[in-house]
Design a protein around this motif. Sequence first.
Motif, short mmCIF file in Angstrom:
data_model
loop_
_atom_site.label_atom_id
_atom_site.label_comp_id
_atom_site.label_asym_id
_atom_site.label_seq_id
_atom_site.Cartn_x
_atom_site.Cartn_y
_atom_site.Cartn_z
N GLU A 54 27.65 38.63 28.78
CA GLU A 54 29.08 39.30 28.72
C GLU A 54 29.73 40.30 29.31
OE1 GLU A 54 31.76 37.29 27.35
OE2 GLU A 54 31.03 35.33 26.73
N MET A 55 28.21 40.65 28.53
CA MET A 55 28.26 42.69 28.73
C MET A 55 28.32 42.82 30.35
SD MET A 55 29.66 44.37 26.26
CE MET A 55 29.58 45.52 26.67
N CYS A 56 27.30 42.35 30.94
CA CYS A 56 27.15 42.09 32.61
C CYS A 56 28.48 42.13 33.12
CB CYS A 56 26.62 41.35 33.16
SG CYS A 56 24.08 42.12 32.41
N ALA A 57 29.54 41.33 32.53
CA ALA A 57 30.20 40.80 33.10
C ALA A 57 31.61 41.55 33.05
CB ALA A 57 30.93 39.05 32.37
N GLU A 58 31.67 42.20 32.32
CA GLU A 58 33.27 43.54 31.74
C GLU A 58 32.59 44.66 32.92
OE1 GLU A 58 35.18 43.39 29.49
OE2 GLU A 58 34.23 41.74 29.49
N LEU A 59 31.89 44.39 33.60
CA LEU A 59 32.11 45.67 35.01
C LEU A 59 32.46 44.88 36.17
CD1 LEU A 59 27.96 47.39 34.40
CD2 LEU A 59 29.83 48.06 33.94
N VAL A 60 32.74 43.78 36.28
CA VAL A 60 33.14 43.17 37.52
C VAL A 60 34.90 42.89 37.05
CG1 VAL A 60 32.24 41.46 38.90
CG2 VAL A 60 30.47 42.04 37.94
N ARG A 61 34.90 42.89 35.90
CA ARG A 61 36.25 42.34 35.30
C ARG A 61 37.49 43.01 36.57
NH1 ARG A 61 37.55 38.52 32.35
NH2 ARG A 61 35.96 37.83 30.47
N HIS A 62 37.71 44.26 36.54
CA HIS A 62 38.19 45.34 37.06
C HIS A 62 38.30 45.19 39.05
CE1 HIS A 62 39.77 47.82 33.97
NE2 HIS A 62 38.67 47.26 33.20
N TYR A 63 37.56 45.10 39.35
CA TYR A 63 37.20 44.76 40.58
C TYR A 63 38.12 43.32 41.47
CZ TYR A 63 34.05 42.04 43.92
OH TYR A 63 34.31 41.71 45.28
N ALA A 64 37.80 42.82 40.05
CA ALA A 64 38.08 41.06 40.38
C ALA A 64 39.76 40.81 40.19
CB ALA A 64 38.05 39.82 39.04
N ALA A 65 40.26 41.89 38.96
CA ALA A 65 41.50 42.01 38.55
C ALA A 65 42.43 42.15 40.11
CB ALA A 65 42.17 42.62 37.55
N LEU A 66 41.32 43.35 40.76
CA LEU A 66 42.28 44.23 41.96
C LEU A 66 42.07 43.19 42.91
CD1 LEU A 66 42.60 46.90 43.55
CD2 LEU A 66 40.28 47.12 43.87
N TYR A 67 41.64 42.34 42.98
CA TYR A 67 41.89 41.62 44.02
C TYR A 67 42.71 40.39 43.65
CZ TYR A 67 37.83 43.63 47.41
OH TYR A 67 37.44 44.14 48.52
N ILE A 68 42.47 39.82 43.06
CA ILE A 68 43.91 38.82 42.71
C ILE A 68 44.72 39.10 42.15
CG2 ILE A 68 43.30 37.15 41.00
CD1 ILE A 68 40.99 37.03 40.52
N GLY A 69 44.42 40.17 41.99
CA GLY A 69 46.50 40.93 41.28
C GLY A 69 46.53 41.71 42.48
N GLY A 70 46.01 42.53 43.25
CA GLY A 70 46.65 43.82 43.64
C GLY A 70 45.85 43.82 45.72
#
Length: 333
Positions: free
Chosen positions: A211-227
Amino acid sequence: MLAQEADRLGYSVVWAAEAYGSDSPSILAWIAGQTSRIDVGSAVMQIPARTPAATAMTAATIDACSGGRFRLGLGVSGPQVSEGWHGVRFAKPLARTREFVEIVKLAIGRQTVEFHGEHYELPLPGGPGKALRLSFHPPREHIPIYLAAVGPKNLELAGEIADGWLAIFYSPEYASESLATIAKGRGKAGLTLDGFDVVPSVPVVIGDDVEMCAELVRHYAALYIGGMGSREKNFYNELAVRMGYGEAAAKIQELYLAKRREEAAAAVPMDFIDQTSLLGPKERVAARLRDFASAGVTTLCVSLFAPDPESGAQTLRDVADALTLSGVGDLGE
């Protein structure tokens, strides 16, 4: 440093991207001069940024300087970058890509370049221009061409005209649909998937807590999916919808475009991150490497989420160890 460590460890290729900052050919030419064995690949060189002839010249030059180690990844980018940064209309991207790749192949193959298409006309009619061919002999008459593709029509085109596919948010659990579309394109060219290079860019974070490892990837995924794109046209958002994350994709985009970036990142489903990343201890990463290999991946590009070069180098070493544990494939960065 990272490219040199990857070269030492036996990774097969290092990739460089471009958007509207540094360009990929300059970075790759520099890396080629600092390494001896590893391939260098553009992921991507933007189609609207260059003419086909200029792209062929650059590819042939880097290939010559590196001793035949260059891989040419191409992509149309998106409407915002194409029209806002390069001043090139985004209309009919598939037709433009098809013509662009055909001209690049002619030029790299040292054939006289004469082309009469909807988007490119060489030489221009009614003027002093004449059909030319590349004026030096590169080490190879064919440089591997990859297409960055997300949508079904572009995937089919990649299968038809390219040697490989540069993928993003590749999920072994969803891969069969994308590969079937590529296979359809290969069939149009009288080919099969044999020899076709499937190259997903996969975030990797090594650690005990998934779960902590995934936290580092969240903003990257949000940038692509959202922005990455507008509300009306975001290829990555559409991909998330096709993968079954429609409700989450809509929420991420709404939050991201409202500049609520932390909330957008928090809205990315853990399952989406886990499916499309390599997370956790080396043993867990090894198991997922087997999943990716079974799902058609032939070269896996690890995208490092590390705070400094030494941490990045350690991640490269950890992935190499995980690959040994998995018992599959060659290294690829």
